[in-house]
Design a protein around this motif. Structure first.
Motif, short mmCIF file in Angstrom:
data_model
loop_
_atom_site.label_atom_id
_atom_site.label_comp_id
_atom_site.label_asym_id
_atom_site.label_seq_id
_atom_site.Cartn_x
_atom_site.Cartn_y
_atom_site.Cartn_z
N ILE A 20 28.53 14.19 47.34
CA ILE A 20 29.69 13.42 46.46
C ILE A 20 30.06 12.36 47.29
CG2 ILE A 20 31.80 13.74 45.76
CD1 ILE A 20 31.46 16.58 45.19
N SER A 21 30.23 12.56 48.79
CA SER A 21 30.78 11.31 49.54
C SER A 21 29.67 10.16 49.54
CB SER A 21 31.23 11.71 50.98
OG SER A 21 31.99 12.89 50.78
N LEU A 22 28.48 10.59 49.47
CA LEU A 22 27.41 9.61 49.67
C LEU A 22 27.24 8.93 48.32
CD1 LEU A 22 25.17 8.45 51.47
CD2 LEU A 22 23.65 10.18 50.27
N PHE A 23 27.62 9.41 47.21
CA PHE A 23 27.54 8.71 46.01
C PHE A 23 28.64 7.82 45.94
CE2 PHE A 23 30.20 8.27 42.00
CZ PHE A 23 29.23 7.55 41.58
N TYR A 24 30.01 8.19 46.45
CA TYR A 24 31.05 7.31 46.47
C TYR A 24 31.13 6.00 47.47
CZ TYR A 24 33.99 8.74 42.62
OH TYR A 24 34.25 9.25 41.27
N SER A 46 27.44 13.69 40.88
CA SER A 46 28.51 12.74 40.95
C SER A 46 28.07 11.34 40.16
CB SER A 46 28.80 12.34 42.47
OG SER A 46 29.04 13.65 43.05
N TYR A 47 26.87 10.93 40.23
CA TYR A 47 26.33 9.72 39.57
C TYR A 47 26.66 9.97 38.05
CZ TYR A 47 23.60 5.60 38.30
OH TYR A 47 23.08 4.55 37.84
N LEU A 48 26.16 11.09 37.45
CA LEU A 48 26.37 11.31 35.90
C LEU A 48 27.65 11.33 35.67
CD1 LEU A 48 22.93 13.38 35.66
CD2 LEU A 48 23.16 11.00 35.05
N THR A 49 28.27 12.17 36.45
CA THR A 49 29.92 12.52 36.11
C THR A 49 30.52 11.10 36.01
OG1 THR A 49 29.63 14.45 37.12
CG2 THR A 49 31.78 13.83 36.52
N TYR A 50 30.34 10.39 36.83
CA TYR A 50 30.85 9.20 36.86
C TYR A 50 30.73 8.11 35.97
CZ TYR A 50 32.39 4.28 38.13
OH TYR A 50 32.90 3.18 38.09
N LEU A 51 29.36 8.32 35.25
CA LEU A 51 28.84 7.29 34.26
C LEU A 51 29.18 7.80 33.07
CD1 LEU A 51 25.37 6.46 35.49
CD2 LEU A 51 27.22 4.89 35.27
N ALA A 52 29.45 9.10 32.88
CA ALA A 52 29.62 9.89 31.59
C ALA A 52 31.21 9.84 31.36
CB ALA A 52 29.03 11.59 31.58
N PHE A 53 32.06 10.11 32.30
CA PHE A 53 33.51 10.04 32.16
C PHE A 53 34.32 8.89 32.68
CE2 PHE A 53 31.68 14.40 31.46
CZ PHE A 53 31.99 14.41 30.23
N PRO A 59 35.77 9.04 35.85
CA PRO A 59 36.92 9.67 36.46
C PRO A 59 37.54 9.06 37.65
CG PRO A 59 35.13 10.96 36.77
CD PRO A 59 34.57 9.93 36.07
N LYS A 60 38.92 9.33 38.04
CA LYS A 60 39.12 8.72 39.26
C LYS A 60 38.32 9.68 40.46
CE LYS A 60 42.77 6.58 37.92
NZ LYS A 60 42.75 4.94 37.85
N TRP A 61 38.32 8.96 41.69
CA TRP A 61 37.52 9.70 42.53
C TRP A 61 37.72 10.98 42.99
CZ3 TRP A 61 39.14 11.33 47.28
CH2 TRP A 61 40.31 10.64 47.65
N TYR A 62 39.29 11.17 43.06
CA TYR A 62 39.73 12.61 43.69
C TYR A 62 39.46 13.55 42.40
CZ TYR A 62 43.71 10.62 41.28
OH TYR A 62 44.58 9.72 40.18
N VAL A 63 39.44 13.21 41.21
CA VAL A 63 39.40 14.08 40.02
C VAL A 63 37.96 14.74 40.07
CG1 VAL A 63 39.14 14.59 37.51
CG2 VAL A 63 41.11 13.30 38.66
N LEU A 64 37.08 13.70 40.13
CA LEU A 64 35.46 13.79 40.35
C LEU A 64 35.16 14.84 41.67
CD1 LEU A 64 32.48 12.00 39.60
CD2 LEU A 64 32.69 12.93 41.89
N ALA A 65 35.78 14.55 42.72
CA ALA A 65 35.64 15.50 43.78
C ALA A 65 36.20 16.80 43.52
CB ALA A 65 36.17 14.65 45.18
N VAL A 66 37.30 16.92 42.98
CA VAL A 66 37.92 18.32 43.08
C VAL A 66 37.07 19.13 42.00
CG1 VAL A 66 39.98 19.40 42.03
CG2 VAL A 66 40.29 17.57 43.61
N ILE A 67 36.68 18.60 40.90
CA ILE A 67 36.00 19.52 39.85
C ILE A 67 34.37 19.51 40.58
CG2 ILE A 67 34.53 19.10 37.94
CD1 ILE A 67 36.91 17.32 36.69
N LEU A 68 33.65 18.79 41.12
CA LEU A 68 32.43 19.25 41.67
C LEU A 68 32.63 19.95 42.78
CD1 LEU A 68 30.48 16.10 41.19
CD2 LEU A 68 30.34 17.97 39.90
N ALA A 69 33.80 19.89 43.69
CA ALA A 69 33.98 20.88 44.71
C ALA A 69 34.24 22.23 44.20
CB ALA A 69 35.42 20.34 45.51
N GLY A 70 34.86 22.43 42.98
CA GLY A 70 35.13 23.69 42.39
C GLY A 70 33.72 24.39 41.92
N TYR A 71 32.94 23.39 41.34
CA TYR A 71 31.48 23.94 40.99
C TYR A 71 30.83 24.26 42.15
CZ TYR A 71 26.85 23.83 39.00
OH TYR A 71 25.47 24.01 38.66
N ALA A 72 31.08 23.49 43.34
CA ALA A 72 30.30 24.15 44.62
C ALA A 72 30.86 25.51 45.08
CB ALA A 72 30.19 22.94 45.56
#
Length: 134
Positions: A109-113, A60-67, A69-82
């Motif tokens: 993911i929640s702890l990161f946010y 989550s941290y790296l995705t946030y720093l790299a792109f 994204p909005k919090w819900y976009v990051l959560a949905v993408i990483l939830a899909g990966y999970a």
């Protein structure tokens, strides 16, 4: 020799590019660890859940720093990966899928946010000034 100060003329690696590479490496590492046959002792209870939580916090941290994204976009993408991880693990004879692993991923993911919110709320917005000396 003519010198210019135009940064577009140079191949400069910016911070965001470095975080994209770090994210790619982390995705490869996490994928390798969750899909490979475990060769480590599993004597500590729930160590797997801590690994999931930590991995998804870092992702989550790296995705946030790299792109950024909005919090819900990051959560949905990483939830899909999970979900992808758990589906693949359910097909491997030496691994097993677990809903608790998915929950640990979401907690990461929640702890990161939550920590990001704390950082923005209390540290980033604080105006640190030196006291007036009279």
């Amino acid at each position: 020799m003519i010198e210019t100060n135009n940064p577009d003329e140079y191949d400069v690696i910016n911070r965001q590019t470095i975080f994209k590479w770090a994210l790619a490496i982390m995705l490869i590492l996490v994928s390798y660890l969750v899909f490979s046959k475990p060769s480590y002792p599993t004597g500590i209870p729930n160590l797997d859940k801590i690994g999931h939580l930590g991995s998804f916090f870092i992702l989550s941290y790296l995705t946030y720093l790299a792109f950024k994204p909005k919090w819900y976009v990051l959560a949905v993408i990483l939830a899909g990966y999970a979900v992808f991880i758990e589906v693949v693990q359910s097909q491997l004879s030496y691994r097993s899928a677990s809903f608790a692993d998915f929950i640990a991923d979401m907690v990461g993911i929640s702890l990161f946010y939550f920590t990001h919110w704390l950082y923005c709320r209390y540290f980033k917005t604080a105006k640190l000034t030196e006291p007036d000396i009279q």
